[in-house]
Design an enzyme around this catalytic site. Structure first.
Site, PDB file in Angstrom:
ATOM      1  N   HIS A 298     129.350   5.326  23.801  1.00 35.77           N
ATOM      2  CA  HIS A 298     128.415   5.045  22.705  1.00 35.77           C
ATOM      3  C   HIS A 298     129.216   4.797  21.419  1.00 35.77           C
ATOM      4  CE1 HIS A 298     124.442   6.924  24.415  1.00 35.77           C
ATOM      5  NE2 HIS A 298     124.978   6.029  25.215  1.00 35.77           N
TER       6      HIS A 298
ATOM      7  N   GLU B 205     128.908   5.971  18.440  1.00 36.38           N
ATOM      8  CA  GLU B 205     129.261   7.179  17.684  1.00 36.38           C
ATOM      9  C   GLU B 205     130.484   7.871  18.277  1.00 36.38           C
ATOM     10  OE1 GLU B 205     126.319   6.308  19.020  1.00 36.38           O
ATOM     11  OE2 GLU B 205     124.706   7.537  18.227  1.00 36.38           O
TER      12      GLU B 205
ATOM     13  N   CYS C 216     121.847  10.205  20.309  1.00 38.44           N
ATOM     14  CA  CYS C 216     121.307  10.914  21.476  1.00 38.44           C
ATOM     15  C   CYS C 216     121.889  12.330  21.500  1.00 38.44           C
ATOM     16  CB  CYS C 216     121.662  10.152  22.750  1.00 38.44           C
ATOM     17  SG  CYS C 216     123.430  10.249  23.176  1.00 38.44           S
TER      18      CYS C 216
ATOM     19  N   CYS D 220     125.788  12.366  21.570  1.00 35.87           N
ATOM     20  CA  CYS D 220     126.454  12.021  20.309  1.00 35.87           C
ATOM     21  C   CYS D 220     126.177  13.072  19.236  1.00 35.87           C
ATOM     22  CB  CYS D 220     126.020  10.631  19.865  1.00 35.87           C
ATOM     23  SG  CYS D 220     126.544   9.364  21.040  1.00 35.87           S
TER      24      CYS D 220
END
EC number: 3.5.4.33
Lengths: 148, 148
Positions: free
Chosen positions: A55, A57, A85, A88
């Site tokens: 992801h 992040e 999410c 993260c």
């Protein structure tokens, strides 16, 4: 007047999201800012890398820590186009990030509704350029549906 | 009799944890198993890499996905010596891992007490070689305290 406001940096995160879009990745982008300077930029690469942990992040945290030479991001701000999410947000707990600013909300799998524990010192601002951030995501999923 | 039971694979995860210990890392180890075969081994490297995302489980997911050439781990089992945190449990949601087997419990920051959402298909078994897994962690923190 400081030109480096939340919208300024969210636009930079949106540029990252657009790069993800152009690669066929779910368009989420992130930047990490320390004292009005961008120290990390990243976009979602889960398809390219075949890796659910890629992801925007997560890559931004890794990159910022590498830049700083230390793993804590206490004085840093994460700008991300989509609400983080659990994974993260969970990583942000360990990084002790100072602030999270996000654009579009994620009402199903975002950290707010799932009540992921943030670090007590982490502040949160939501809805910055929410419409632009959300539109890019919508456009991605509409195009994907039409292709399949 | 199948020699490849949960204790067998947890011992392999414990070997990884011992490697972390020897490097001065918080001693957590993980392996990922598919059809009785270990396809990924990893240990915590947060200090070495200056990176809060470098938990054993995260590296194991990345490594297993790389081995399989696909990002879902539906038929795989994660063996990890310590109960996963929010970040690692959150990642397991995206990886759709088939089963998580862990050793020592993490009553403060483990995913159970923090109610991190797992994938609906993920099964969980806890407490396998709990004492050995916990002892290595305790020994690490006692030694660290005595050094400081």
């Amino acid at each position: 007047m400081n030109p480096f406001d939340d919208e300024y940096f969210m636009k930079k995160a949106l540029q990252e999201a657009q790069t993800a879009f152009d690669k066929g990745e779910v368009p989420v982008g992130a930047v990490i800012v320390l004292k009005d300077q961008i120290i990390a930029r990243a976009h979602n690469l889960t398809e390219t890398l075949n890796d659910v942990t890629a992801h925007a992040e997560m890559q931004a945290y890794t990159s910022a820590s590498d830049f700083l030479g230390g793993k804590y991001l206490k004085d840093c701000i994460l700008y991300v186009t989509l609400e983080p999410c659990q994974m993260c947000a969970g990583a942000s707990y360990w990084a002790q990030i100072g602030k999270i600013v996000y654009g579009a909300r994620e009402p199903k799998l975002g950290f707010s509704v799932l009540e992921t524990k943030l670090h007590p010192k982490t502040k949160v601002i939501s809805g910055v350029l929410e419409e632009e951030c959300g539109l890019l995501l919508k456009r991605f999923f509409v195009e994907k549906r039409n292709l399949n």
